[in-house]
Design a protein around this motif. Structure first.
Motif, PDB file in Angstrom:
ATOM      1  N   ASN A  22       0.827  -1.205   0.000  1.00 45.77           N
ATOM      2  CA  ASN A  22       0.000   0.000   0.000  1.00 45.77           C
ATOM      3  C   ASN A  22       0.864   1.258   0.000  1.00 45.77           C
ATOM      4  OD1 ASN A  22       0.995   0.199   2.582  1.00 45.77           O
ATOM      5  ND2 ASN A  22      -0.924  -0.254   3.605  1.00 45.77           N
ATOM      6  N   ASN A  23       2.062   1.151  -0.539  1.00 46.19           N
ATOM      7  CA  ASN A  23       3.012   2.255  -0.517  1.00 46.19           C
ATOM      8  C   ASN A  23       2.445   3.524  -1.144  1.00 46.19           C
ATOM      9  OD1 ASN A  23       5.682   3.262   0.112  1.00 46.19           O
ATOM     10  ND2 ASN A  23       5.952   3.374  -2.099  1.00 46.19           N
ATOM     11  N   THR A  24       1.760   3.399  -2.266  1.00 47.08           N
ATOM     12  CA  THR A  24       1.195   4.571  -2.937  1.00 47.08           C
ATOM     13  C   THR A  24       0.156   5.238  -2.049  1.00 47.08           C
ATOM     14  OG1 THR A  24       1.591   3.565  -5.092  1.00 47.08           O
ATOM     15  CG2 THR A  24      -0.014   5.362  -5.001  1.00 47.08           C
ATOM     16  N   GLN A  25      -0.696   4.442  -1.434  1.00 44.85           N
ATOM     17  CA  GLN A  25      -1.726   4.982  -0.539  1.00 44.85           C
ATOM     18  C   GLN A  25      -1.086   5.615   0.692  1.00 44.85           C
ATOM     19  OE1 GLN A  25      -4.616   2.131   0.812  1.00 44.85           O
ATOM     20  NE2 GLN A  25      -5.900   3.691   1.749  1.00 44.85           N
ATOM     21  N   GLU A  59      10.720   7.654   1.700  1.00 41.25           N
ATOM     22  CA  GLU A  59      10.659   7.543   0.238  1.00 41.25           C
ATOM     23  C   GLU A  59      11.936   6.926  -0.329  1.00 41.25           C
ATOM     24  OE1 GLU A  59       9.660  11.659  -0.641  1.00 41.25           O
ATOM     25  OE2 GLU A  59       7.687  11.024  -1.336  1.00 41.25           O
ATOM     26  N   SER A  61       0.376   8.931  -0.212  1.00 38.39           N
ATOM     27  CA  SER A  61      -0.719   9.869  -0.414  1.00 38.39           C
ATOM     28  C   SER A  61      -1.245  10.384   0.927  1.00 38.39           C
ATOM     29  CB  SER A  61      -1.833   9.203  -1.216  1.00 38.39           C
ATOM     30  OG  SER A  61      -2.927  10.075  -1.346  1.00 38.39           O
ATOM     31  N   GLN A  91      12.167   3.092   2.154  1.00 36.35           N
ATOM     32  CA  GLN A  91      10.986   2.247   2.356  1.00 36.35           C
ATOM     33  C   GLN A  91      11.005   1.555   3.722  1.00 36.35           C
ATOM     34  OE1 GLN A  91       8.449   2.179  -0.279  1.00 36.35           O
ATOM     35  NE2 GLN A  91       9.776   3.915  -0.640  1.00 36.35           N
TER      36      GLN A  91
END
Length: 124
Positions: free
Chosen positions: A27-30, A83, A33, A86
């Motif tokens: 869920n890195n993108t979420q 970023e 965000s 991770q």
């Protein structure tokens, strides 16, 4: 106040995403965000407080501003490190402990004194 409760909801959402990612969920993108949304929300909150402190000529404005700047710098640094690496360890510590400790102290001291001053000025 309402803004502080909104921040708690955002922090809880971020923490949940961190826990899910630790469990293997991608869920890195979420998460990024939500982290950026947290910064935007916090900036908006701080801008509003700044406006009120200026409007009512709060005497300790520079001290309060300094705390806000430091808090934003801390979270921006953590996000930048995340970023690149991770690695969730520092984010988890920040959102499970460090930020909450800072918020409790900031609300109980800086925000309470500021709100009291502004309230007195409005009543004057």
């Amino acid at each position: 106040n309402k803004v502080h409760f909104e921040e708690v909801d955002i922090v809880n959402s971020i923490y949940d995403l961190i826990i899910k990612q630790e469990s293997g969920e991608d869920n890195n993108t979420q998460l990024l965000s939500e982290l950026n949304g947290f910064i935007q929300h916090t900036e908006g909150h701080f801008v509003n407080e700044q406006r009120l402190m200026e409007q009512y000529m709060f005497p300790a404005i520079h001290c309060h501003e300094s705390e806000h700047a430091s808090a934003l710098s801390d979270i921006r640094s953590l996000i930048a490190i995340y970023e690149k690496t991770q690695n969730l360890t520092d984010l988890k510590q920040y959102f499970s402990h460090d930020l909450l400790t800072w918020l409790e102290n900031h609300i109980a001291t800086m925000d309470r004194v500021t709100a009291s001053f502004i309230s007195q000025q409005k009543g004057a």
